[in-house]
Design an enzyme around this catalytic site. Structure first.
Site, PDB file in Angstrom:
ATOM      1  N   ASN A  49      32.225  46.219  45.757  1.00 16.29           N
ATOM      2  CA  ASN A  49      32.787  44.887  45.545  1.00 16.29           C
ATOM      3  C   ASN A  49      33.036  44.215  46.880  1.00 16.29           C
ATOM      4  O   ASN A  49      33.351  44.895  47.867  1.00 16.29           O
ATOM      5  CB  ASN A  49      34.118  44.974  44.775  1.00 16.29           C
ATOM      6  CG  ASN A  49      33.951  45.582  43.406  1.00 16.29           C
ATOM      7  OD1 ASN A  49      32.936  45.405  42.754  1.00 16.29           O
ATOM      8  ND2 ASN A  49      34.950  46.323  42.966  1.00 16.29           N
ATOM      9  N   HIS A  62      46.452  46.194  41.579  1.00 12.84           N
ATOM     10  CA  HIS A  62      45.546  46.461  40.462  1.00 12.84           C
ATOM     11  C   HIS A  62      45.261  47.958  40.307  1.00 12.84           C
ATOM     12  O   HIS A  62      45.247  48.695  41.288  1.00 12.84           O
ATOM     13  CB  HIS A  62      44.211  45.737  40.675  1.00 12.84           C
ATOM     14  CG  HIS A  62      44.373  44.264  40.837  1.00 12.84           C
ATOM     15  ND1 HIS A  62      43.539  43.524  41.635  1.00 12.84           N
ATOM     16  CD2 HIS A  62      45.261  43.385  40.320  1.00 12.84           C
ATOM     17  CE1 HIS A  62      43.910  42.248  41.599  1.00 12.84           C
ATOM     18  NE2 HIS A  62      44.956  42.151  40.816  1.00 12.84           N
ATOM     19  N   LYS A  71      39.113  53.894  45.401  1.00 16.13           N
ATOM     20  CA  LYS A  71      38.522  52.821  46.201  1.00 16.13           C
ATOM     21  C   LYS A  71      38.508  53.184  47.674  1.00 16.13           C
ATOM     22  O   LYS A  71      39.502  53.654  48.220  1.00 16.13           O
ATOM     23  CB  LYS A  71      39.335  51.530  46.022  1.00 16.13           C
ATOM     24  CG  LYS A  71      39.315  51.005  44.603  1.00 16.13           C
ATOM     25  CD  LYS A  71      40.220  49.800  44.439  1.00 16.13           C
ATOM     26  CE  LYS A  71      40.200  49.321  42.999  1.00 16.13           C
ATOM     27  NZ  LYS A  71      41.149  48.223  42.789  1.00 16.13           N
ATOM     28  N   TYR A 131      34.839  47.024  49.158  1.00 18.59           N
ATOM     29  CA  TYR A 131      35.310  48.327  48.718  1.00 18.59           C
ATOM     30  C   TYR A 131      34.357  48.954  47.731  1.00 18.59           C
ATOM     31  O   TYR A 131      33.767  48.303  46.905  1.00 18.59           O
ATOM     32  CB  TYR A 131      36.749  48.287  48.182  1.00 18.59           C
ATOM     33  CG  TYR A 131      37.053  47.263  47.132  1.00 18.59           C
ATOM     34  CD1 TYR A 131      37.133  47.611  45.790  1.00 18.59           C
ATOM     35  CD2 TYR A 131      37.303  45.940  47.477  1.00 18.59           C
ATOM     36  CE1 TYR A 131      37.444  46.682  44.818  1.00 18.59           C
ATOM     37  CE2 TYR A 131      37.615  44.997  46.516  1.00 18.59           C
ATOM     38  CZ  TYR A 131      37.683  45.377  45.195  1.00 18.59           C
ATOM     39  OH  TYR A 131      37.982  44.443  44.231  1.00 18.59           O
ATOM     40  N   ASP A 167      48.010  37.872  38.652  1.00 18.08           N
ATOM     41  CA  ASP A 167      48.870  38.628  39.554  1.00 18.08           C
ATOM     42  C   ASP A 167      50.301  38.094  39.549  1.00 18.08           C
ATOM     43  O   ASP A 167      51.250  38.862  39.681  1.00 18.08           O
ATOM     44  CB  ASP A 167      48.298  38.637  40.971  1.00 18.08           C
ATOM     45  CG  ASP A 167      47.017  39.458  41.073  1.00 18.08           C
ATOM     46  OD1 ASP A 167      46.748  40.269  40.154  1.00 18.08           O
ATOM     47  OD2 ASP A 167      46.294  39.291  42.068  1.00 18.08           O
TER      48      ASP A 167
END
Length: 186
Positions: A49, A62, A71, A131, A167
């Site tokens: 990503n 998250h 990650k 990531y 968020d």
């Protein structure tokens, strides 16, 4: 490659070797056998990503459950404050967090294993963050933890963060349904 363990088990800061000369630099950002042997990272990443953000943007916190995602985070341009929070119910480090400065200049990487919430805040004018993920994004497994949960008490570097509506509305840990968070297994 230099590996620094953090206070949270499994969360590591990686300083890859950077080869610099008058032309610029070269860095190997992932090598399966070496990262597994030296850093204990999983041997398989399935998704990459890329995120572009401006100063003050806070993305997170998250996580995915039940299909967790590890990650490997690296800044391609700019600087971020990267955070991992242990959200595994029953863990000795439950709701503890660690923050790490990651910059494109130093090339450092952070690995956040499954079972941890992840987020970052941009401290430079802009930042490109890449990531690698150990599992695919599954929309029905996606969850969030409030960035400002007082039971976690993260010291974010930029006041008044820029947040997505998702968020901004994320629940505190105590308000997340028990089936929506991972459990600690020794």
């Amino acid at each position: 490659m230099n590996i620094q363990k953090t206070e949270l088990p499994g969360v590591v800061l990686i300083e890859p070797r950077i080869f610099r000369d008058d032309r610029g630099y070269f860095v190997e950002t992932w090598q399966q056998e070496r990262y597994a042997a030296e850093a204990g990272l999983p041997e398989r990443f399935v998704q990459d990503n890329l995120s572009s953000s401006t100063k003050g943007v806070l993305r997170g916190l998250h996580y995915q459950h039940p299909r967790g995602q590890g990650k490997l985070v690296q800044v391609i341009q700019g600087e971020i404050f990267d955070v991992a929070v242990d959200i595994r119910v029953g863990s000795p480090t439950y709701l503890k967090w660690v923050g790490m400065q990651l910059t494109s200049a130093d090339g450092r990487q952070a690995y956040i294993p499954p079972g941890f919430a992840h987020g970052f805040q941009v401290v430079s004018d802009t930042a490109l963050v890449m990531y690698k993920c150990t599992d695919f994004y599954v929309p029905t497994d996606e969850s969030s933890l409030a960035w400002d949960d007082p039971d976690v008490a993260i010291s974010w570097p930029v006041d008044s963060p820029i947040l997505s509506p998702k968020d901004a509305d994320a629940p505190r840990a105590k308000d997340i349904a028990p089936g929506r968070v991972p459990r600690f297994t020794s």
